[in-house]
Design an enzyme around this catalytic site. Structure first.
Site: not given
Ligand code: TYD
Length: 135
Positions: A50-52, A97, A122
Site C-alpha cells: 500500500s505504497h508507491a 501497489r 509515497i
C-alpha cells in the site's frame, strides 16, 4: 520506452527431481537488480505494501503459496494473481501497489532496482495521485 506493469511467465525447467525457474537481470528481469527481499509469515487477512515508489522498479514472485498484487495507476486498478512459482509481476515506478490474500506459508520474493530508501516511498494515496498528475 518504459514498460507497463505486467504478468511475466518465467522459464520453467521441468525435471522428475523437481522443477526449477530463474531470473536474470536484463533478460527476464527488465532492470538491473540492486536488492532482494522477501515477505513471509504473513498472518491471515493481512496486507503488505500500500505504497508507491518514485523511482524503483520491482519484480514480485510468489516463491511459495499465493497472493494477489493489486496495482493502481491513479486512474485504474489492475489485479494480478500470483499462484505459481514461475510467475511474476513487473511493477514500474509510480504504481500504487498492495499485496493481499496471502495463503498460509506463502513467500513473496521482491527484486528491486534500488537500495532501500524511505525517501523513495509515497505512502499517502492522495499525494500519490497528485504526483501522478504532474508526470
Ligand atoms: P515496507 O517496504 O514499508 O513494507 P510494507 O509496505 O509491506 O509495510 O518495509 C517495512 C519495513 O522494513 C520498513 O519500514 C523498513 C524495513 N525494510 C528494510 O529495512 N529494508 C528493505 O529492503 C525493506 C523492503 C524494508
Amino acid at each position: 520506452m518504459s514498460l507497463a506493469a505486467q504478468l511475466l511467465t518465467l522459464p520453467k525447467v521441468f525435471d522428475p527431481r523437481g522443477s526449477l525457474s530463474f531470473l536474470e537481470a536484463g533478460k527476464n528481469v527488465p532492470f538491473a537488480i540492486r536488492r532482494t527481499y522477501w515477505i513471509f509469515d504473513v498472518p491471515g487477512g493481512e496486507t503488505r505494501g500500500s505504497h508507491a515508489f518514485k523511482n524503483s522498479h520491482e519484480l514480485i514472485v510468489a516463491l511459495s503459496g499465493s497472493f494477489h498484487v493489486e496495482l493502481h495507476d491513479g486512474e485504474r486498478p489492475q489485479s494480478f494473481v500470483l499462484d505459481r512459482s514461475y510467475k511474476g509481476v513487473y511493477v514500474p515506478p509510480l504504481q500504487w501497489r498492495t499485496l493481499t490474500n496471502f495463503s498460509t506459508n506463502s513467500v513473496a520474493l521482491v527484486l528491486s532496482s534500488s537500495d532501500y530508501d524511505e525517501e523513495d516511498y509515497i505512502r499517502d494515496f492522495s499525494q500519490y495521485v497528485r504526483i501522478r498528475k504532474t508526470r
